[in-house]
Design a protein around this motif. Sequence first.
Motif, PDB file in Angstrom:
ATOM      1  N   VAL A 288       0.866  -1.180   0.000  1.00 11.94           N
ATOM      2  CA  VAL A 288       0.000   0.000   0.000  1.00 11.94           C
ATOM      3  C   VAL A 288       0.907   1.235   0.000  1.00 11.94           C
ATOM      4  O   VAL A 288       1.669   1.442   0.935  1.00 11.94           O
ATOM      5  CB  VAL A 288      -0.931   0.027   1.228  1.00 11.94           C
ATOM      6  CG1 VAL A 288      -1.842   1.250   1.170  1.00 11.94           C
ATOM      7  CG2 VAL A 288      -1.763  -1.249   1.304  1.00 11.94           C
ATOM      8  N   GLY A 289       0.839   2.043  -1.039  1.00  5.03           N
ATOM      9  CA  GLY A 289       1.694   3.212  -1.122  1.00  5.03           C
ATOM     10  C   GLY A 289       3.039   2.900  -1.774  1.00  5.03           C
ATOM     11  O   GLY A 289       3.255   1.809  -2.316  1.00  5.03           O
ATOM     12  N   GLY A 290       3.937   3.872  -1.708  1.00  2.00           N
ATOM     13  CA  GLY A 290       5.203   3.736  -2.422  1.00  2.00           C
ATOM     14  C   GLY A 290       6.432   3.744  -1.546  1.00  2.00           C
ATOM     15  O   GLY A 290       7.544   3.994  -2.016  1.00  2.00           O
TER      16      GLY A 290
ATOM     17  N   PHE B 127       3.527  14.494   0.010  1.00  2.00           N
ATOM     18  CA  PHE B 127       4.103  13.175   0.284  1.00  2.00           C
ATOM     19  C   PHE B 127       4.741  12.680  -1.008  1.00  2.00           C
ATOM     20  O   PHE B 127       4.045  12.239  -1.925  1.00  2.00           O
ATOM     21  CB  PHE B 127       3.019  12.183   0.715  1.00  2.00           C
ATOM     22  CG  PHE B 127       2.670  12.237   2.177  1.00  2.00           C
ATOM     23  CD1 PHE B 127       3.625  11.965   3.146  1.00  2.00           C
ATOM     24  CD2 PHE B 127       1.378  12.528   2.581  1.00  2.00           C
ATOM     25  CE1 PHE B 127       3.298  11.996   4.487  1.00  2.00           C
ATOM     26  CE2 PHE B 127       1.041  12.569   3.923  1.00  2.00           C
ATOM     27  CZ  PHE B 127       2.002  12.303   4.877  1.00  2.00           C
ATOM     28  N   TYR B 128       6.064  12.705  -1.093  1.00  2.00           N
ATOM     29  CA  TYR B 128       6.710  12.379  -2.361  1.00  2.00           C
ATOM     30  C   TYR B 128       6.577  10.898  -2.713  1.00  2.00           C
ATOM     31  O   TYR B 128       6.597  10.537  -3.891  1.00  2.00           O
ATOM     32  CB  TYR B 128       8.195  12.780  -2.312  1.00  2.00           C
ATOM     33  CG  TYR B 128       8.867  12.677  -3.665  1.00  2.00           C
ATOM     34  CD1 TYR B 128       8.439  13.463  -4.736  1.00  2.00           C
ATOM     35  CD2 TYR B 128       9.915  11.788  -3.875  1.00  2.00           C
ATOM     36  CE1 TYR B 128       9.041  13.373  -5.973  1.00  2.00           C
ATOM     37  CE2 TYR B 128      10.529  11.689  -5.106  1.00  2.00           C
ATOM     38  CZ  TYR B 128      10.082  12.482  -6.158  1.00  2.00           C
ATOM     39  OH  TYR B 128      10.683  12.373  -7.389  1.00  2.00           O
ATOM     40  N   THR B 129       6.425  10.036  -1.714  1.00  2.00           N
ATOM     41  CA  THR B 129       6.368   8.593  -1.991  1.00  2.00           C
ATOM     42  C   THR B 129       4.947   8.040  -1.924  1.00  2.00           C
ATOM     43  O   THR B 129       4.744   6.884  -1.557  1.00  2.00           O
ATOM     44  CB  THR B 129       7.284   7.808  -1.033  1.00  2.00           C
ATOM     45  OG1 THR B 129       6.917   8.100   0.320  1.00  2.00           O
ATOM     46  CG2 THR B 129       8.734   8.169  -1.256  1.00  2.00           C
ATOM     47  N   GLU B 130       3.955   8.857  -2.265  1.00  2.00           N
ATOM     48  CA  GLU B 130       2.606   8.330  -2.432  1.00  2.00           C
ATOM     49  C   GLU B 130       2.652   7.144  -3.395  1.00  2.00           C
ATOM     50  O   GLU B 130       3.458   7.114  -4.326  1.00  2.00           O
ATOM     51  CB  GLU B 130       1.692   9.398  -3.061  1.00  2.00           C
ATOM     52  CG  GLU B 130       1.454  10.622  -2.229  1.00  2.00           C
ATOM     53  CD  GLU B 130       0.191  10.530  -1.373  1.00  2.00           C
ATOM     54  OE1 GLU B 130      -0.403   9.446  -1.315  1.00  2.00           O
ATOM     55  OE2 GLU B 130      -0.155  11.554  -0.763  1.00  2.00           O
ATOM     56  N   GLY B 131       1.758   6.172  -3.201  1.00  2.00           N
ATOM     57  CA  GLY B 131       1.608   5.112  -4.187  1.00  2.00           C
ATOM     58  C   GLY B 131       0.589   5.557  -5.215  1.00  2.00           C
ATOM     59  O   GLY B 131       0.792   6.528  -5.938  1.00  2.00           O
ATOM     60  N   PHE B 132      -0.524   4.842  -5.282  1.00  2.00           N
ATOM     61  CA  PHE B 132      -1.637   5.280  -6.115  1.00  2.00           C
ATOM     62  C   PHE B 132      -2.769   5.669  -5.179  1.00  2.00           C
ATOM     63  O   PHE B 132      -3.506   4.806  -4.704  1.00  2.00           O
ATOM     64  CB  PHE B 132      -2.079   4.181  -7.070  1.00  2.00           C
ATOM     65  CG  PHE B 132      -3.227   4.573  -7.980  1.00  2.00           C
ATOM     66  CD1 PHE B 132      -3.538   5.902  -8.213  1.00  2.00           C
ATOM     67  CD2 PHE B 132      -3.979   3.613  -8.605  1.00  2.00           C
ATOM     68  CE1 PHE B 132      -4.577   6.271  -9.045  1.00  2.00           C
ATOM     69  CE2 PHE B 132      -5.024   3.958  -9.440  1.00  2.00           C
ATOM     70  CZ  PHE B 132      -5.324   5.286  -9.665  1.00  2.00           C
ATOM     71  N   PRO B 133      -2.925   6.953  -4.870  1.00  2.00           N
ATOM     72  CA  PRO B 133      -3.942   7.379  -3.911  1.00  2.00           C
ATOM     73  C   PRO B 133      -5.345   6.978  -4.359  1.00  2.00           C
ATOM     74  O   PRO B 133      -5.742   7.212  -5.512  1.00  2.00           O
ATOM     75  CB  PRO B 133      -3.785   8.901  -3.893  1.00  2.00           C
ATOM     76  CG  PRO B 133      -2.394   9.137  -4.378  1.00  2.00           C
ATOM     77  CD  PRO B 133      -2.121   8.064  -5.367  1.00  2.00           C
ATOM     78  N   GLY B 134      -6.099   6.390  -3.439  1.00  2.00           N
ATOM     79  CA  GLY B 134      -7.441   5.956  -3.765  1.00  2.00           C
ATOM     80  C   GLY B 134      -8.353   7.095  -4.171  1.00  2.00           C
ATOM     81  O   GLY B 134      -9.293   6.904  -4.953  1.00  2.00           O
ATOM     82  N   SER B 135      -8.088   8.305  -3.669  1.00  2.00           N
ATOM     83  CA  SER B 135      -8.950   9.433  -4.017  1.00  2.00           C
ATOM     84  C   SER B 135      -8.859   9.765  -5.501  1.00  2.00           C
ATOM     85  O   SER B 135      -9.837  10.229  -6.102  1.00  2.00           O
ATOM     86  CB  SER B 135      -8.582  10.661  -3.179  1.00  2.00           C
ATOM     87  OG  SER B 135      -7.228  11.004  -3.334  1.00  2.00           O
ATOM     88  N   ILE B 136      -7.716   9.515  -6.119  1.00  2.00           N
ATOM     89  CA  ILE B 136      -7.585   9.756  -7.557  1.00  2.00           C
ATOM     90  C   ILE B 136      -8.404   8.728  -8.335  1.00  2.00           C
ATOM     91  O   ILE B 136      -9.112   9.068  -9.289  1.00  2.00           O
ATOM     92  CB  ILE B 136      -6.110   9.735  -7.972  1.00  2.00           C
ATOM     93  CG1 ILE B 136      -5.394  10.944  -7.369  1.00  2.00           C
ATOM     94  CG2 ILE B 136      -5.964   9.719  -9.495  1.00  2.00           C
ATOM     95  CD1 ILE B 136      -3.931  11.035  -7.692  1.00  2.00           C
ATOM     96  N   LEU B 137      -8.329   7.470  -7.917  1.00  3.86           N
ATOM     97  CA  LEU B 137      -9.147   6.443  -8.553  1.00  3.86           C
ATOM     98  C   LEU B 137     -10.632   6.758  -8.379  1.00  3.86           C
ATOM     99  O   LEU B 137     -11.429   6.614  -9.317  1.00  3.86           O
ATOM    100  CB  LEU B 137      -8.803   5.074  -7.971  1.00  3.86           C
ATOM    101  CG  LEU B 137      -9.635   3.888  -8.446  1.00  3.86           C
ATOM    102  CD1 LEU B 137      -9.691   3.823  -9.967  1.00  3.86           C
ATOM    103  CD2 LEU B 137      -9.064   2.600  -7.881  1.00  3.86           C
ATOM    104  N   ASP B 138     -11.014   7.181  -7.186  1.00  2.00           N
ATOM    105  CA  ASP B 138     -12.420   7.541  -6.937  1.00  2.00           C
ATOM    106  C   ASP B 138     -12.852   8.702  -7.835  1.00  2.00           C
ATOM    107  O   ASP B 138     -13.995   8.745  -8.307  1.00  2.00           O
ATOM    108  CB  ASP B 138     -12.620   7.902  -5.469  1.00  2.00           C
ATOM    109  CG  ASP B 138     -12.507   6.701  -4.542  1.00  2.00           C
ATOM    110  OD1 ASP B 138     -12.798   5.583  -4.998  1.00  2.00           O
ATOM    111  OD2 ASP B 138     -12.120   6.882  -3.376  1.00  2.00           O
TER     112      ASP B 138
END
Length: 362
Positions: free
Chosen positions: A117-119, A269-280
């Motif tokens: 979860v995350g990067g 946060f430079y090491t975000e993974g794929f934030p769920g809010s973007i998918l939403d």
Amino acid sequence: MPNVGLIDKLLNVMNKPKVLVFGNFNYSTNNLCGQTVKTRNVYQLLKSKENQYFSEVVYFDTDSLNSNKLGLFQGLYHVIKADELFYLPATKNLTYIFPFVFILSKLFSAKIHFVVVGGWLGEFLQSRPIYRFMISKVHHIYPETDALCNCLTMDYGFNKVKRLNNFRDTNFSPVQSATGNRIRLVFMARVHPLKGVETLFKLSQRLNKLNLENVSIDIYGPILEDYKEEFNKLLNTANKYITYRGVLQPNEIYQVLSQYDIMLFPTQFYTEGFPGSILDAYISGIPVIASNWLYASEFIDHTSGAIVEFNNVDDFINKVLMLIENPEKIDALKQGARAKSHEFSSDKAWEIIKSITFPIKQ
């Protein structure tokens, strides 16, 4: 005469693996964030395959340890009983609990599917050779990004790595409509200074100076406890453009977001993974304006939004203002956002998990 049909059914159940999903579900307080939502989604996906592919799918909620440390023994007992263990840790879980989980998995032959979860995993492993050794021995690792996949395979030599996109199980289809006279901007994530929340207030100040009456900014999400006082001060001194709307429940998200025009994501946060809010946002049919965190270009392109220089508030605000002045560009991006969402379906996630859990024997 023995009941042949019953015996066949029992043998069939015995041949199917028992699955454990081990991670933070946060069912006690229902505090939703990227970690808890993804953990729940993985569990729900696997649970939907129970009986057909698995004899049983159970979970252990590590959030329960906050009120009952001895509950860890129950979690470790589940590890002993599992055949396939889907493990979704944050850094604290990985640091203190994973060594016990790893040892038991080897003693009792449980296959660990490490769902990232995350990067942050690549950075976490840099100075931890013991953890690198343990993770190199798990059954499979599922990062969210190509960059982290490359880091784990090229830098650390892990050879069982497969990208697994963040995903949602939904049939929601937004009603696409042209952007109206009023442009509604939205932020939905943890209300945390490093999520870029204060950029939103600076944007509202610019809107006020320009006297743009047709724009609003709404904020949704749980507020970091240590940030509540500061955030409330910002709200109390803010102008009419910005409003805090509380926390959306999962069954509300798409219907609410689809009423907006642009998702704002000025993360620091430079090491975000794929934030769920973007998918939403994509599922809801709205584009995303985001700062250029480490993996941003893997998820946002010129068809679904825009990426601006990392930690550059002026650049972020100027991009938003440019779109406000050109609503026809927003309409084109809405189409691209919805198209982008199809890459992150639960069906595609299951194809990957199934191919690893039940490989075709040659």
